[in-house]
Scaffold this motif. Structure first.
Motif, PDB file in Angstrom:
ATOM      1  N   ASP A   1      45.174 -69.200 -19.683  1.00  0.00           N
ATOM      2  CA  ASP A   1      46.270 -69.689 -20.760  1.00  0.00           C
ATOM      3  C   ASP A   1      46.721 -68.421 -21.419  1.00  0.00           C
ATOM      4  O   ASP A   1      45.958 -67.260 -21.365  1.00  0.00           O
TER       5      ASP A   1
ATOM      6  N   LEU B   1      40.214 -71.386 -24.301  1.00  0.00           N
ATOM      7  CA  LEU B   1      40.127 -72.262 -22.968  1.00  0.00           C
ATOM      8  C   LEU B   1      38.675 -72.577 -22.758  1.00  0.00           C
ATOM      9  O   LEU B   1      37.796 -71.538 -22.599  1.00  0.00           O
TER      10      LEU B   1
ATOM     11  N   LEU C   1      42.074 -76.615 -24.314  1.00  0.00           N
ATOM     12  CA  LEU C   1      42.936 -75.532 -24.626  1.00  0.00           C
ATOM     13  C   LEU C   1      43.006 -75.676 -26.223  1.00  0.00           C
ATOM     14  O   LEU C   1      43.808 -76.488 -26.805  1.00  0.00           O
TER      15      LEU C   1
END
Length: 199
Positions: A172, A52, A93
């Protein structure tokens, strides 16, 4: 003539990303024992590796930071100040793994008297995914070496005093039970309400 040999190699639940095993197949003639041959197979475990990144508002096009993985955003933090208007943070991402993987995205930080909107980009369209991300139910499939794009808009509420700030980011996680230090990553933006001046 020849024959086929098939070998199945299956990772266990504790096999982490990057773990490798080398398997040797050794063949020897039962009649001519000096006739031998060897074949080696090396298999490396690969799972989704979420990377990320947040774009540096002071240097557009600079992403903080490719190839850095953190459970808590320390190195991957950028800052902005605002008056009465909202500011935006752009995120990527990226999947640094070798296979297409599914990732779960969560928001970090709890805004008080700030309005936060999280959107995902698909082509030229931005979709509001704020509720899903806050609930921890937003997932995205990302091919190896590719990335998904998000943006967070942070708007100050009425009554905020000068110097008030909020830290909002994303974290994430790869949807896998494989133990690995590369399963999660985090990045964030810090927004500070600046003093208003008159001329």
């Amino acid at each position: 003539a020849y024959t086929y040999i098939r070998m199945a190699i299956t990772p266990t639940a504790v096999c982490a990303h990057g773990d490798a095993v080398t398997v040797q197949i050794h063949v020897r003639s039962n009649i001519q024992t000096a006739k031998v041959d060897d074949c080696y197979v090396r298999v490396t475990r690969s799972v989704g590796v979420p990377d990320l990144m947040v774009e540096d508002p002071a240097t557009p096009g600079t992403w903080v930071t490719d190839g850095t993985y953190e459970n808590t955003a320390t190195l991957q933090t950028v800052t902005q100040s605002c008056g009465t208007a909202a500011v935006t943070y752009n995120y990527r991402l990226q999947n640094d793994g070798l296979a297409t993987s599914t990732f779960t995205l969560n928001r970090t930080g709890t805004p008080f008297n700030w309005t936060v909107t999280i959107e995902q980009r698909s082509g030229a369209t931005w979709t509001d995914v704020t509720e899903l991300v806050v609930a921890g139910t937003h997932t995205v499939n990302v091919d190896s070496g590719q990335y998904a794009t998000y943006r967070i808009t942070v708007a100050p509420g009425a009554g905020l005093t000068n110097g008030s700030s909020t830290t909002i980011g994303l974290m994430d996680r790869a949807m896998t039970n494989v133990a690995s230090p590369y399963n999660t990553d985090a990045a964030q933006g810090v927004t500070t309400r600046r003093a208003m001046t008159t001329d």
